[in-house]
Scaffold this motif. Structure first.
Motif, PDB file in Angstrom:
ATOM      1  N   PRO A 111       0.855  -1.191   0.000  1.00  0.00           N
ATOM      2  CA  PRO A 111       0.000   0.000   0.000  1.00  0.00           C
ATOM      3  C   PRO A 111       0.895   1.247   0.000  1.00  0.00           C
ATOM      4  N   ASN A 112       0.409   2.350  -0.553  1.00  0.00           N
ATOM      5  CA  ASN A 112       1.236   3.569  -0.596  1.00  0.00           C
ATOM      6  C   ASN A 112       1.043   4.437   0.651  1.00  0.00           C
ATOM      7  N   PHE A 113       0.569   3.796   1.719  1.00  0.00           N
ATOM      8  CA  PHE A 113       0.421   4.492   2.990  1.00  0.00           C
ATOM      9  C   PHE A 113       0.621   3.481   4.110  1.00  0.00           C
ATOM     10  N   TYR A 114       0.966   3.961   5.276  1.00  0.00           N
ATOM     11  CA  TYR A 114       1.079   3.059   6.431  1.00  0.00           C
ATOM     12  C   TYR A 114      -0.100   3.291   7.362  1.00  0.00           C
ATOM     13  N   ASN A 115      -0.385   2.319   8.187  1.00  0.00           N
ATOM     14  CA  ASN A 115      -1.548   2.352   9.056  1.00  0.00           C
ATOM     15  C   ASN A 115      -1.497   3.576   9.970  1.00  0.00           C
ATOM     16  N   GLY A 116      -2.581   4.351   9.932  1.00  0.00           N
ATOM     17  CA  GLY A 116      -2.678   5.535  10.767  1.00  0.00           C
ATOM     18  C   GLY A 116      -2.089   6.785  10.159  1.00  0.00           C
ATOM     19  N   GLN A 117      -1.567   6.704   8.921  1.00  0.00           N
ATOM     20  CA  GLN A 117      -0.900   7.844   8.297  1.00  0.00           C
ATOM     21  C   GLN A 117      -1.899   8.925   7.876  1.00  0.00           C
ATOM     22  N   ASN A 118      -1.478  10.171   7.969  1.00  0.00           N
ATOM     23  CA  ASN A 118      -2.234  11.289   7.400  1.00  0.00           C
ATOM     24  C   ASN A 118      -1.859  11.399   5.925  1.00  0.00           C
ATOM     25  N   ILE A 119      -2.824  11.156   5.049  1.00  0.00           N
ATOM     26  CA  ILE A 119      -2.528  11.149   3.618  1.00  0.00           C
ATOM     27  C   ILE A 119      -3.237  12.310   2.898  1.00  0.00           C
ATOM     28  N   SER A 120      -3.435  13.407   3.613  1.00  0.00           N
ATOM     29  CA  SER A 120      -4.133  14.561   3.047  1.00  0.00           C
ATOM     30  C   SER A 120      -3.440  15.108   1.815  1.00  0.00           C
ATOM     31  N   LYS A 171     -10.114   9.982  11.135  1.00  0.00           N
ATOM     32  CA  LYS A 171      -9.654   8.651  10.759  1.00  0.00           C
ATOM     33  C   LYS A 171     -10.688   7.963   9.866  1.00  0.00           C
ATOM     34  N   HIS A 172     -10.209   7.340   8.793  1.00  0.00           N
ATOM     35  CA  HIS A 172     -11.061   6.574   7.893  1.00  0.00           C
ATOM     36  C   HIS A 172     -10.587   5.118   7.880  1.00  0.00           C
ATOM     37  N   ASN A 173     -11.524   4.214   7.825  1.00  0.00           N
ATOM     38  CA  ASN A 173     -11.205   2.789   7.799  1.00  0.00           C
ATOM     39  C   ASN A 173     -11.286   2.255   6.370  1.00  0.00           C
ATOM     40  N   PHE A 174     -10.175   1.727   5.910  1.00  0.00           N
ATOM     41  CA  PHE A 174     -10.086   1.160   4.562  1.00  0.00           C
ATOM     42  C   PHE A 174     -10.082  -0.370   4.663  1.00  0.00           C
ATOM     43  N   GLU A 175     -10.911  -0.996   3.833  1.00  0.00           N
ATOM     44  CA  GLU A 175     -10.953  -2.459   3.809  1.00  0.00           C
ATOM     45  C   GLU A 175     -11.007  -2.939   2.362  1.00  0.00           C
ATOM     46  N   LEU A 176     -10.208  -3.944   2.066  1.00  0.00           N
ATOM     47  CA  LEU A 176     -10.147  -4.519   0.716  1.00  0.00           C
ATOM     48  C   LEU A 176     -10.237  -6.038   0.816  1.00  0.00           C
ATOM     49  N   LYS A 177     -11.202  -6.607   0.079  1.00  0.00           N
ATOM     50  CA  LYS A 177     -11.338  -8.057   0.014  1.00  0.00           C
ATOM     51  C   LYS A 177     -11.097  -8.509  -1.424  1.00  0.00           C
ATOM     52  N   GLY A 187     -12.104 -19.106  -5.451  1.00  0.00           N
ATOM     53  CA  GLY A 187     -12.861 -18.682  -4.267  1.00  0.00           C
ATOM     54  C   GLY A 187     -12.021 -18.432  -3.032  1.00  0.00           C
ATOM     55  N   ASN A 188     -10.702 -18.592  -3.116  1.00  0.00           N
ATOM     56  CA  ASN A 188      -9.835 -18.244  -1.988  1.00  0.00           C
ATOM     57  C   ASN A 188      -9.845 -16.723  -1.811  1.00  0.00           C
ATOM     58  N   THR A 189      -9.952 -16.261  -0.577  1.00  0.00           N
ATOM     59  CA  THR A 189     -10.063 -14.820  -0.343  1.00  0.00           C
ATOM     60  C   THR A 189      -9.006 -14.325   0.637  1.00  0.00           C
ATOM     61  N   LYS A 190      -8.719 -13.041   0.500  1.00  0.00           N
ATOM     62  CA  LYS A 190      -7.788 -12.371   1.419  1.00  0.00           C
ATOM     63  C   LYS A 190      -8.357 -10.994   1.723  1.00  0.00           C
ATOM     64  N   THR A 191      -8.249 -10.556   2.966  1.00  0.00           N
ATOM     65  CA  THR A 191      -8.764  -9.252   3.372  1.00  0.00           C
ATOM     66  C   THR A 191      -7.637  -8.411   3.962  1.00  0.00           C
ATOM     67  N   PHE A 192      -7.627  -7.149   3.578  1.00  0.00           N
ATOM     68  CA  PHE A 192      -6.651  -6.190   4.103  1.00  0.00           C
ATOM     69  C   PHE A 192      -7.426  -5.059   4.770  1.00  0.00           C
ATOM     70  N   LYS A 193      -7.008  -4.685   5.982  1.00  0.00           N
ATOM     71  CA  LYS A 193      -7.645  -3.585   6.698  1.00  0.00           C
ATOM     72  C   LYS A 193      -6.578  -2.621   7.190  1.00  0.00           C
ATOM     73  N   ALA A 194      -6.901  -1.337   7.092  1.00  0.00           N
ATOM     74  CA  ALA A 194      -6.002  -0.310   7.607  1.00  0.00           C
ATOM     75  C   ALA A 194      -6.801   0.970   7.782  1.00  0.00           C
ATOM     76  N   ASN A 195      -6.228   1.929   8.510  1.00  0.00           N
ATOM     77  CA  ASN A 195      -6.893   3.225   8.640  1.00  0.00           C
ATOM     78  C   ASN A 195      -5.923   4.337   8.279  1.00  0.00           C
ATOM     79  N   PHE A 196      -6.479   5.467   7.946  1.00  0.00           N
ATOM     80  CA  PHE A 196      -5.665   6.623   7.564  1.00  0.00           C
ATOM     81  C   PHE A 196      -6.449   7.879   7.900  1.00  0.00           C
ATOM     82  N   ILE A 197      -5.791   9.015   7.834  1.00  0.00           N
ATOM     83  CA  ILE A 197      -6.428  10.302   8.126  1.00  0.00           C
ATOM     84  C   ILE A 197      -6.394  11.171   6.883  1.00  0.00           C
ATOM     85  N   LYS A 198      -7.533  11.759   6.563  1.00  0.00           N
ATOM     86  CA  LYS A 198      -7.609  12.713   5.451  1.00  0.00           C
ATOM     87  C   LYS A 198      -8.617  13.803   5.811  1.00  0.00           C
TER      88      LYS A 198
END
Length: 563
Positions: free
Chosen positions: A479-488, A540-546, A552-563
């Motif tokens: 991802p082009n951001f780290y968890n909790g980063q301000n990406i404004s 803070k915004h919560n980002f989730e990607l499935k 049918g194999n699945t993977k989920t990624f969760k992170a948050n950021f500030i904007k």
């Protein structure tokens, strides 16, 4: 040699004077730079003809794309492959222009498309706006050139279609000027005898014939001795000024003693006939040597409409006392011409050779529905799967299935089945069918269905198949951001996804549990979200990607950021 029919010559003449003329001043260059082509109309591609021209964009993306004439946007298609981002504009003169591999659309079109994507919650989309929704003026900027879809380098794919019939037409017939004073180049000749009483140079088998260059637009071969029914196929390509691309030929003619007996050109064709390209080329020769030689004869099953004349279907009958000159003439659309001279002399001598027995227990009559079984597998061929009756090789051993070699053109899909009784419950869950790649290094997933105790797939390919297993979830990374980063200050949010076995089937991304539009670039394995679509709240915004793969194999990624 048979006499040439006067009536056929007259019919050909009538056809020539009756050919449709196209407007040569209606359409403008869709770009603001001179037209230099990376690909021509009707070029020989895999299983199809190229349906437009590929205009170079100086190796960059983002060139302004103008509508060629006033009209309205009648179709919009966005896909991961194919034309990528594409626009279709219908014009009042009876034609529709197509613009493919676009980077993005103009603001008004982009806004319309994005609204529909959010409604459907899908990046891939196909829309058919009514004529009052997106009218466009001549010269209006409708998009910016790119490299989306199946494109391998930045360029604009440009087509012109007859609006009523949807047939594609060579755009260079509409007055577009492309600098070209280079004649086509021949690269090879193949001669094939047909029937037991036919031979080339005393041998009853097809042969490559060496060609030699006489000057810039003339080639020749040494005299060929022949008897019986024969056919010729040529390797030929065209070059244009200011580009190194090996392009397709517009027209091929064959003359016998200066009388025209065969002619085809790439003026226009329909999409439903383009598969017959595999009968225009010598398909087994291409499959074995990766060279596309065009026949100057027409096989029985060939339904192409490109033929303007073909006496005796282009086949040549040589008798013992014949002595004549064949000329094969290749022309590009600019009128540059190159001739290959082929002297033929009748010679009844045929030196017998021992032919390899090609008969197998698996004979296919094209007029019958055919089912074969081997080991734990089964193959079902509908009528007319192949273009002619043939024997094939077929074998199933352990998890591997061989359905002949990929040297025969296939007209329609057949069904390949593997019975999974010998597999464990866990294996059945993750099993799929895969086809061996051309280079033999990989097995690629083919669309596999499961029912009770079997795997099955419909395919138009021959070759080696294998039952494979995939229990590994896709990978989500970088991802082009780290968890909790301000990406404004960021313009985009991006992340990469990949599946090493079956491939990506779907992805679903949300911010604060609301679906967001992420653009997927499969070549870069990258998902991108435009952060302008998200209101700045400094919270803070919560980002989730499935992400799911084709098993049918699945993977989920969760992170948050500030904007």
């Amino acid at each position: 040699m048979k006499k040439i029919s006067i009536s056929l010559i007259f019919m050909s003449f009538c056809f020539a004077i009756g050919q449709k003329k196209y407007p040569t001043t209606d359409f403008r260059n869709p770009l603001d730079i001179p037209i230099i082509l990376a690909g021509t109309f009707g070029e020989l591609r895999t299983n199809h003809f190229h349906s437009g021209i590929d205009i170079k964009t100086q190796a960059v993306k983002g060139k302004k794309v103008h509508t060629a004439m006033q009209g309205y946007v009648s179709r919009i298609k966005i896909s991961h492959w194919g034309y990528g981002k594409a626009l279709y504009v219908t014009h009042p003169n009876g034609f529709t222009t197509v613009y493919g591999h676009l980077q993005r659309f103009s603001d008004k079109i982009e806004k319309y498309v994005k609204e529909k994507q959010y409604q459907k919650q899908s990046f891939e989309i196909q829309l058919f706006p009514k004529n009052v929704v997106l009218p466009v003026a001549k010269d209006e900027i409708i998009a910016y050139s790119g490299n989306t879809g199946g494109s391998t380098a930045p360029h604009l794919h440009f087509e012109i279609r007859d609006t009523k019939t949807a047939k594609v037409i060579n755009p260079l017939l509409f007055g577009y000027k492309v600098k070209d004073n280079i004649s086509p180049l021949f690269k090879g000749l193949k001669a094939t005898p047909f029937g037991k009483q036919s031979a080339i140079n005393k041998i009853p088998v097809a042969q490559d014939i060496s060609i030699k260059k006489i000057n810039s637009n003339t080639y020749a071969v040494d005299q060929i001795m022949a008897i019986g029914k024969i056919g010729l196929a040529i390797g030929v390509y065209d070059l244009l000024n200011n580009a190194a691309n090996k392009n397709g030929i517009y027209s091929i003619e064959m003359q016998i003693n200066d009388t025209l007996v065969y002619h085809h050109n790439l003026e226009t064709f329909a999409f439903d006939e383009t598969k017959y390209i595999n009968l225009l080329i010598d398909y087994p020769y291409y499959a074995n040597k990766r060279k596309k030689y065009q026949k100057t004869y027409i096989e029985k099953a060939n339904r192409l409409s490109i033929y303007k004349k073909a006496i005796d279907k282009g086949y040549i009958t040589v008798t013992e006392n014949d002595n004549f000159m064949i000329k094969i003439i290749a022309k590009d659309i600019a009128g540059n011409t190159t001739t290959l001279k082929i002297p033929i002399k009748g010679n009844k001598t045929i030196n017998p050779i021992i032919k390899k027995n090609t008969k197998t227990p698996y004979f296919i009559d094209t007029q019958k529905y055919t089912v074969f079984k081997s080991g734990l597998s089964e193959i079902r061929f509908p009528k007319n799967t192949f273009y002619q009756n043939t024997y094939i090789n077929y074998k199933c051993s352990n998890l591997k299935i061989t359905v002949h070699k990929p040297v025969l053109p296939v007209n329609k899909k057949y069904t390949l089945t593997y019975f999974t009784d010998s597999l464990s419950t866990n294996q059945k869950k993750y099993a799929y069918l895969a086809r061996k790649s051309k280079n033999g290094k990989y097995y690629n997933y083919i669309n596999t269905s499961k029912k009770e105790n079997k795997l099955y797939a419909s395919t138009k390919y021959l070759g080696d198949f294998r039952v494979k297993f995939d229990s590994i979830a896709p990978k989500i990374y970088k991802p082009n951001f780290y968890n909790g980063q301000n990406i404004s200050k960021n313009k985009t949010l991006s992340i990469r996804i990949v599946d090493g076995l079956t491939g990506i089937k779907s992805y679903y991304a949300t911010i604060d549990k609301k679906w967001i539009l992420m653009e997927y670039n499969p070549k870069k394995k990258k998902l991108t979200y435009n952060l302008n679509d998200l209101k700045a709240t400094r919270k803070k915004h919560n980002f989730e990607l499935k992400v799911a793969d084709l098993l049918g194999n699945t993977k989920t990624f969760k992170a948050n950021f500030i904007k």
